[in-house]
Each structure stands twice: as C-alpha cells, then as structure tokens.
Write a protein that holds these residues in place. Structure first.
Motif, PDB file in Angstrom:
ATOM      1  N   SER A 158      41.481  11.022 -24.340  1.00 40.15           N
ATOM      2  CA  SER A 158      41.079   9.632 -24.118  1.00 40.15           C
ATOM      3  C   SER A 158      42.238   8.676 -24.385  1.00 40.15           C
ATOM      4  CB  SER A 158      39.901   9.267 -25.023  1.00 40.15           C
ATOM      5  OG  SER A 158      40.342   8.956 -26.337  1.00 40.15           O
ATOM      6  N   GLU A 159      42.150   7.507 -23.785  1.00 38.85           N
ATOM      7  CA  GLU A 159      43.023   6.405 -24.173  1.00 38.85           C
ATOM      8  C   GLU A 159      42.627   5.961 -25.578  1.00 38.85           C
ATOM      9  OE1 GLU A 159      45.539   5.095 -22.656  1.00 38.85           O
ATOM     10  OE2 GLU A 159      45.334   5.415 -20.492  1.00 38.85           O
ATOM     11  N   PRO A 160      43.512   5.274 -26.304  1.00 39.01           N
ATOM     12  CA  PRO A 160      43.142   4.792 -27.648  1.00 39.01           C
ATOM     13  C   PRO A 160      42.236   3.562 -27.563  1.00 39.01           C
ATOM     14  CG  PRO A 160      45.379   4.128 -27.130  1.00 39.01           C
ATOM     15  CD  PRO A 160      44.933   4.998 -25.998  1.00 39.01           C
ATOM     16  N   ASP A 161      41.064   3.732 -26.936  1.00 42.02           N
ATOM     17  CA  ASP A 161      40.133   2.629 -26.705  1.00 42.02           C
ATOM     18  C   ASP A 161      39.051   2.528 -27.767  1.00 42.02           C
ATOM     19  OD1 ASP A 161      41.509   2.013 -24.420  1.00 42.02           O
ATOM     20  OD2 ASP A 161      40.031   2.854 -23.024  1.00 42.02           O
ATOM     21  N   LEU A 162      39.038   3.470 -28.702  1.00 45.07           N
ATOM     22  CA  LEU A 162      38.006   3.489 -29.741  1.00 45.07           C
ATOM     23  C   LEU A 162      38.506   2.767 -30.980  1.00 45.07           C
ATOM     24  CD1 LEU A 162      37.300   7.261 -29.167  1.00 45.07           C
ATOM     25  CD2 LEU A 162      35.693   5.437 -28.584  1.00 45.07           C
ATOM     26  N   HIS A 163      37.618   2.002 -31.606  1.00 44.31           N
ATOM     27  CA  HIS A 163      38.065   1.184 -32.737  1.00 44.31           C
ATOM     28  C   HIS A 163      37.208   1.359 -33.993  1.00 44.31           C
ATOM     29  CE1 HIS A 163      41.111  -0.770 -30.325  1.00 44.31           C
ATOM     30  NE2 HIS A 163      40.204  -1.001 -29.389  1.00 44.31           N
ATOM     31  N   SER A 164      36.380   2.384 -34.030  1.00 45.27           N
ATOM     32  CA  SER A 164      35.612   2.671 -35.248  1.00 45.27           C
ATOM     33  C   SER A 164      35.182   4.128 -35.223  1.00 45.27           C
ATOM     34  CB  SER A 164      34.373   1.770 -35.351  1.00 45.27           C
ATOM     35  OG  SER A 164      33.396   2.137 -34.381  1.00 45.27           O
ATOM     36  N   ALA A 165      34.836   4.639 -36.388  1.00 40.64           N
ATOM     37  CA  ALA A 165      34.357   6.021 -36.473  1.00 40.64           C
ATOM     38  C   ALA A 165      33.036   6.179 -35.724  1.00 40.64           C
ATOM     39  CB  ALA A 165      34.186   6.414 -37.937  1.00 40.64           C
ATOM     40  N   GLU A 166      32.209   5.126 -35.750  1.00 44.75           N
ATOM     41  CA  GLU A 166      30.928   5.183 -35.040  1.00 44.75           C
ATOM     42  C   GLU A 166      31.147   5.304 -33.530  1.00 44.75           C
ATOM     43  OE1 GLU A 166      31.757   2.901 -37.267  1.00 44.75           O
ATOM     44  OE2 GLU A 166      30.443   3.410 -38.968  1.00 44.75           O
ATOM     45  N   GLU A 167      32.119   4.542 -33.001  1.00 50.33           N
ATOM     46  CA  GLU A 167      32.421   4.639 -31.574  1.00 50.33           C
ATOM     47  C   GLU A 167      32.930   6.038 -31.220  1.00 50.33           C
ATOM     48  OE1 GLU A 167      33.599   0.021 -30.391  1.00 50.33           O
ATOM     49  OE2 GLU A 167      35.102   1.611 -30.273  1.00 50.33           O
ATOM     50  N   ALA A 168      33.772   6.600 -32.083  1.00 46.45           N
ATOM     51  CA  ALA A 168      34.314   7.934 -31.823  1.00 46.45           C
ATOM     52  C   ALA A 168      33.195   8.970 -31.784  1.00 46.45           C
ATOM     53  CB  ALA A 168      35.343   8.294 -32.891  1.00 46.45           C
ATOM     54  N   LYS A 169      32.265   8.875 -32.710  1.00 42.02           N
ATOM     55  CA  LYS A 169      31.130   9.807 -32.726  1.00 42.02           C
ATOM     56  C   LYS A 169      30.291   9.646 -31.464  1.00 42.02           C
ATOM     57  CE  LYS A 169      26.986  10.995 -35.384  1.00 42.02           C
ATOM     58  NZ  LYS A 169      26.114  10.602 -36.536  1.00 42.02           N
ATOM     59  N   ALA A 170      30.007   8.399 -31.062  1.00 45.15           N
ATOM     60  CA  ALA A 170      29.202   8.149 -29.867  1.00 45.15           C
ATOM     61  C   ALA A 170      29.898   8.692 -28.619  1.00 45.15           C
ATOM     62  CB  ALA A 170      28.931   6.654 -29.716  1.00 45.15           C
ATOM     63  N   TYR A 171      31.226   8.515 -28.547  1.00 43.59           N
ATOM     64  CA  TYR A 171      31.997   9.024 -27.409  1.00 43.59           C
ATOM     65  C   TYR A 171      31.913  10.549 -27.334  1.00 43.59           C
ATOM     66  CZ  TYR A 171      36.180  10.686 -24.944  1.00 43.59           C
ATOM     67  OH  TYR A 171      37.048  11.370 -24.127  1.00 43.59           O
ATOM     68  N   LEU A 172      32.082  11.209 -28.470  1.00 41.12           N
ATOM     69  CA  LEU A 172      32.059  12.672 -28.496  1.00 41.12           C
ATOM     70  C   LEU A 172      30.678  13.193 -28.104  1.00 41.12           C
ATOM     71  CD1 LEU A 172      33.737  15.180 -29.079  1.00 41.12           C
ATOM     72  CD2 LEU A 172      33.059  15.007 -31.486  1.00 41.12           C
ATOM     73  N   GLN A 173      29.621  12.527 -28.583  1.00 44.64           N
ATOM     74  CA  GLN A 173      28.267  12.942 -28.227  1.00 44.64           C
ATOM     75  C   GLN A 173      28.019  12.767 -26.728  1.00 44.64           C
ATOM     76  OE1 GLN A 173      26.207  10.399 -31.066  1.00 44.64           O
ATOM     77  NE2 GLN A 173      25.597  12.173 -32.283  1.00 44.64           N
ATOM     78  N   LYS A 174      28.487  11.645 -26.177  1.00 41.25           N
ATOM     79  CA  LYS A 174      28.296  11.395 -24.749  1.00 41.25           C
ATOM     80  C   LYS A 174      29.090  12.413 -23.917  1.00 41.25           C
ATOM     81  CE  LYS A 174      26.750   8.945 -21.259  1.00 41.25           C
ATOM     82  NZ  LYS A 174      26.971   7.475 -21.233  1.00 41.25           N
ATOM     83  N   LEU A 175      30.288  12.734 -24.361  1.00 38.07           N
ATOM     84  CA  LEU A 175      31.104  13.714 -23.655  1.00 38.07           C
ATOM     85  C   LEU A 175      30.429  15.082 -23.669  1.00 38.07           C
ATOM     86  CD1 LEU A 175      33.700  14.444 -22.176  1.00 38.07           C
ATOM     87  CD2 LEU A 175      34.797  14.770 -24.414  1.00 38.07           C
ATOM     88  N   LYS A 176      29.908  15.475 -24.810  1.00 34.45           N
ATOM     89  CA  LYS A 176      29.192  16.759 -24.911  1.00 34.45           C
ATOM     90  C   LYS A 176      28.009  16.783 -23.942  1.00 34.45           C
ATOM     91  CE  LYS A 176      26.478  19.535 -28.214  1.00 34.45           C
ATOM     92  NZ  LYS A 176      25.148  19.425 -27.586  1.00 34.45           N
ATOM     93  N   THR A 177      27.240  15.694 -23.908  1.00 31.03           N
ATOM     94  CA  THR A 177      26.096  15.610 -23.005  1.00 31.03           C
ATOM     95  C   THR A 177      26.544  15.770 -21.556  1.00 31.03           C
ATOM     96  OG1 THR A 177      24.864  14.175 -24.516  1.00 31.03           O
ATOM     97  CG2 THR A 177      24.208  14.126 -22.208  1.00 31.03           C
ATOM     98  N   MET A 178      27.634  15.092 -21.186  1.00 32.97           N
ATOM     99  CA  MET A 178      28.134  15.170 -19.819  1.00 32.97           C
ATOM    100  C   MET A 178      28.528  16.598 -19.460  1.00 32.97           C
ATOM    101  SD  MET A 178      28.859  13.317 -17.088  1.00 32.97           S
ATOM    102  CE  MET A 178      29.355  11.625 -17.457  1.00 32.97           C
ATOM    103  N   LEU A 179      29.246  17.263 -20.334  1.00 33.56           N
ATOM    104  CA  LEU A 179      29.698  18.632 -20.064  1.00 33.56           C
ATOM    105  C   LEU A 179      28.523  19.593 -19.943  1.00 33.56           C
ATOM    106  CD1 LEU A 179      32.749  18.769 -22.509  1.00 33.56           C
ATOM    107  CD2 LEU A 179      32.830  18.509 -20.016  1.00 33.56           C
ATOM    108  N   GLU A 180      27.471  19.362 -20.737  1.00 38.79           N
ATOM    109  CA  GLU A 180      26.275  20.197 -20.641  1.00 38.79           C
ATOM    110  C   GLU A 180      25.560  19.971 -19.313  1.00 38.79           C
ATOM    111  OE1 GLU A 180      24.029  19.086 -24.051  1.00 38.79           O
ATOM    112  OE2 GLU A 180      24.943  20.595 -25.353  1.00 38.79           O
ATOM    113  N   TYR A 181      25.451  18.710 -18.894  1.00 43.51           N
ATOM    114  CA  TYR A 181      24.748  18.395 -17.654  1.00 43.51           C
ATOM    115  C   TYR A 181      25.412  19.042 -16.447  1.00 43.51           C
ATOM    116  CZ  TYR A 181      21.039  15.095 -18.886  1.00 43.51           C
ATOM    117  OH  TYR A 181      19.871  14.537 -19.344  1.00 43.51           O
ATOM    118  N   ILE A 182      26.741  19.036 -16.417  1.00 45.28           N
ATOM    119  CA  ILE A 182      27.431  19.610 -15.259  1.00 45.28           C
ATOM    120  C   ILE A 182      27.674  21.109 -15.445  1.00 45.28           C
ATOM    121  CG2 ILE A 182      28.483  17.419 -14.597  1.00 45.28           C
ATOM    122  CD1 ILE A 182      31.077  18.315 -15.869  1.00 45.28           C
TER     123      ILE A 182
END
Length: 478
Positions: A158-182
């Motif tokens: 990723s680009e360094p677009d994340l600015h908190s630990a909460e955002e990083a966790k949300a990004y990782l969860q969303k990425l996992k969901t995307m990889l599972e869906y496809i």
C-alpha cells in the motif's frame, strides 16, 4: 510538538494453488517436514523453474478486483540474501517491472469512507521455515523445514495512506475479505496464509515530508497488527520528544509483552542486489487473457453489501456484518432462499449463528446448523409450534447434535402450548396466588403486567404461546 503517524502495509498472501510457483510440489499445510520438496525448490544445480500459470491468473484476478493496471510485460528478478531457510541463496520475486501497479480499496471506519491506494502487487516465491530448538526440546539446535519454499505469494504494497492503527486494522480486514471473495487466498493468518509487515513513521503535523520508518515484520493477526502499530507510534513519539532520532530498522512484535524489539538494521533495495532472473523469460499477458479473467470475476464485497440493502431491504449495519466474509454471505443467502423473510434470517445469522461459529471456531461452511435446518426452525415458529424463546433452546441443541429442529422438538417435548383452556387455568391460579399484584395492576401499575407474563412462562417452562398469554392475561385482569 504534535506528530502524525504515517503507515503503509506490505501484505503477503499465499495463493490457493495446488502446486508451488516454479515446480509441481504440493502446497498442503502441515505436511511432514521437508516432504513437499524437489530439486527445483531445493535449489539443486542444473534445474530450471517453470512458472505456474494458475498463480499468474490469480494475480491478474487480484489486480482487476483492486482496480490496478495489469502490465502487459513484467519480469522476475533475483532477490539475493543468505539465510538457512533459503536454499538457493536468493528468492525469485519481481522488482523493477511488477505484474500490477496502482489500484486500491475503500475502508469504512466510524461512518467515514477512505480510499487506500496501492503501489504494486507482484508475484514471488516464499522462503522456508526455521524452527528453533526451544520448540523441539533441544535449545542447542535449530531446524529447517523447506515445505514452504517456493509456495506462490502475492505481495500487496500500500501507499503510506494510513494514519492510525485502527485504519491499518480496517484495511487489513478489508483486504482479507477481498481475497476470500475472489478465491485466491484463504486469509488464514494463524496458518501463515496472510502475513503483514507494517512500515511506521512519524512526522510533524502539517508537514508532508516523511519521517524515518521502522518495519514491523510478520505480524500474525488483526489485533496484533493494531497493537504493534500502537506501540510503535508510542515508542517513536517518546524517542522524538526526548531529543533522540528514530533509527531505520526491522523490528519484531512480542505479542506476550505487547512490545516491538529490534531484529536487524533495515535493508535497502541495493542490499539485495536485484537483477533480472536469467532462467525466466519476460512474462507477457495478452489482453484476451485479461478480459477472460475479468469476465470470471465474482461479485465483490462492496457490491454484494449494497445489493443486500437494496434487494433484501436490510439495514446497512446488517449488510456490513453479513458480507464481512464470503462464507457468511453465502450462508445467509442460502437460508433466505428457503425462508423468505430477509430481516428475520439476518437477526438469527448475526446473533445465534455467528455466536456458535465463534464459540466452536467454525467457518460458516462447517456450521452444524445448515441453512436448510435454520429455515426449518424458523418455519416452526411461524406455524406456532415453537415460541421464539424455545426456538433459541432448540437452535443450541441443533448445533450440539447436528439434528434438525423437528427431531429435537419431538425428543424433548418442546411443542408450544396453544391450548386456551389449559393456559387460562394456569393463569387463573397465578392471579389467585398473587392477589396483591393483581390489585396493584388494577390500580394503574401497568409494569406489573410483565410480572404475570414471566410467572406464566415459568409455569409452562417457556412453552406457552406469548401472544395467547398476553391476550388471556388482559382478559382476566381487565
């Protein structure tokens, strides 16, 4: 001075191929050590790698789902470093010309959406696994398991677009969901199918210049990613506020102590002496191949979430929960096809089904109560055979035994009591035994009504039809 954290994640996703990236060895998890190896992945002399076509297709699928640009020509490179679990002394990866550039995904946090850009997605082979002696009762020795060597990975940066630990966790969860869906990665962090490196730096608020970053290596859960980043932000803040200087380095997260610790000084790209892999020709992707993969893309999570709102009339919160994993969304839709009350099914899936899945550490596909069994249970409520309260008890028994609702009801005698005359007799006795409460109700204390409902349900062991109980109570009290 106030600081702003700047975070970028490098995620390694193990692809769901049956064979490794450059040889035909299997990729089964937990095989006996060094059982799934051959001269190619062991780095023996005079062998040549052969690229796994399925891995390339999975990479293209991921790039399209993330709206990245698929390179028509990309190249593999040798990443040189020496470690016991890297038998060739180098890793075949991509460097200057990756397969996918750009793209991104949207995260939702506290009602706000944010688009996180990607730098690149590229293919590479995994290294082996070092097992140190303390895990094998001999602290003086270390062992190497090369089963994982050569397993195909996607590195998603990723680009360094994340600015908190909460955002990083949300990004990782969303990425996992995307990889599972496809269906390119199972996302199992405990088995190492999804591994995350977090790059964290601080800069003065209001400035654009990036600070010195540290890399936190191989964090193995969503919660630990958040904890590791929170600790690192706090540590770097203390260093800067004390007049010190943050050192660029790689650190490891100790989950037991909740701290990061130095692992090694951070390497730069030139330290790996990248050069084009001489044993592999450039990878050329035709537009026809890209379009064929595009046509086979499944419905993506954001699209499915919106469809749940518009098609089923679900609240946005329900749709978000139900589409968090593809398996759960599939379970829900299978149940709705059999029992056509979307909100009722949603309530049961988000409550009872998810509770049991979490308790048993099951995936939706492993649920002891299938969508068919759940639909049958809900129809028994509609037919007046079960009350809502008894249905909860029946569901728990169904999950424990795997038996359908009708079998549980018959075995335990849980049919709802709907005999008006029998219920009226029970209620009349309750009113006679509680004369003072009857007087209070008739004097205007409406809350006492709930007391009588509770006493009736207790007397009937929860089997009384609640609607009938309410009607009979009002008839006798009024």
């Amino acid at each position: 001075m106030e600081y702003e954290s700047v975070i970028g994640l490098e995620v390694h996703a193990q692809l769901l191929t049956k064979a490794k990236l450059f040889c035909a060895c299997a990729t089964v998890f937990q095989a006996d050590p060094n059982e799934q190896t051959c001269p190619v992945c062991l780095g023996m002399p005079r062998v040549l790698p052969v690229l796994n076509r399925q891995a390339v297709e999975f990479a293209i699928r991921t790039g399209l789902a993330m709206q990245g640009k698929i390179a028509r020509v990309s190249r593999f490179a040798r990443k040189n470093y020496f470690y016991p679990d890297l038998p060739k002394g180098y890793q075949i990866s991509q460097y200057a010309e990756p397969l996918i550039e750009g793209g991104g995904l949207t995260i939702d946090l506290e009602g706000t959406s944010k688009y996180i850009r990607l730098i690149r997605i590229h293919l590479e082979e995994d290294a082996g696994k070092s097992i140190h002696g303390e895990n094998l009762a001999d602290p003086t020795k270390s062992y190497v398991d090369l089963n994982r060597t050569g397993v195909p990975l996607l590195e998603i940066v990723s680009e360094p677009d994340l600015h908190s630990a909460e955002e990083a966790k949300a990004y990782l969860q969303k990425l996992k969901t995307m990889l599972e869906y496809i269906e390119v990665c199972d996302g199992n962090m405990e088995e190492g199918s999804l591994r995350c490196d977090a790059n964290v730096s601080l800069r003065s608020k209001g400035t654009q210049e990036l600070g010195i970053r540290t890399e936190i290596k191989n964090v193995n859960s969503f919660r630990n990613v958040q904890r590791a980043i929170e600790y690192e932000i706090e540590r770097q803040t203390e260093v800067l506020e004390s007049g010190g200087r943050v050192v660029q380095e790689t650190r490891l997260f100790d989950a037991n102590r909740g701290v990061t610790q130095p692992m090694r000084s951070k390497e730069e790209a030139h330290d790996y002496r990248y050069f084009p892999e001489p044993d592999l020709v450039p990878l050329r992707i035709s537009q026809e191949w890209i379009e064929r993969v595009r046509q086979d893309l499944p419905e993506l999570p954001d699209v499915r979430r919106q469809r749940f709102v518009t098609h089923y009339g679900l609240p946005a919160y329900d749709a978000e929960v139900l589409t968090t994993s593809k398996g759960l969304a599939d379970y829900y839709e299978a149940a709705v096809r059999l029992y056509h009350q979307p909100k009722v099914v949603s309530n049961w899936v988000m409550g009872d089904v998810i509770r049991e899945l979490n308790r048993q550490h099951h995936s939706p596909q492993q649920a002891a109560v299938t969508p068919t069994h759940l639909a049958d249970l809900l129809r028994l409520i509609d037919e007046g055979v079960l009350s809502g309260k008894i249905a909860k008890t029946v569901f728990e028994a169904m999950y424990r035994t795997g038996k359908p609702a009708k079998t549980i009801v018959a075995e335990q005698g849980l049919v709802q009591m709907t005999d008006s005359a029998a219920l009226e007799a029970i209620i009349a006795k309750i009113l006679a035994d509680n004369a003072s409460q009857v007087a209070d109700y008739r004097a205007g204390k409406q809350k006492v009504f709930g007391f009588f409902v509770g006493q009736t349900m207790k007397a009937t062991q929860g089997k009384a039809n609640p609607t009938l109980v309410n009607a009979l109570l009002r008839k006798l009290l009024d």
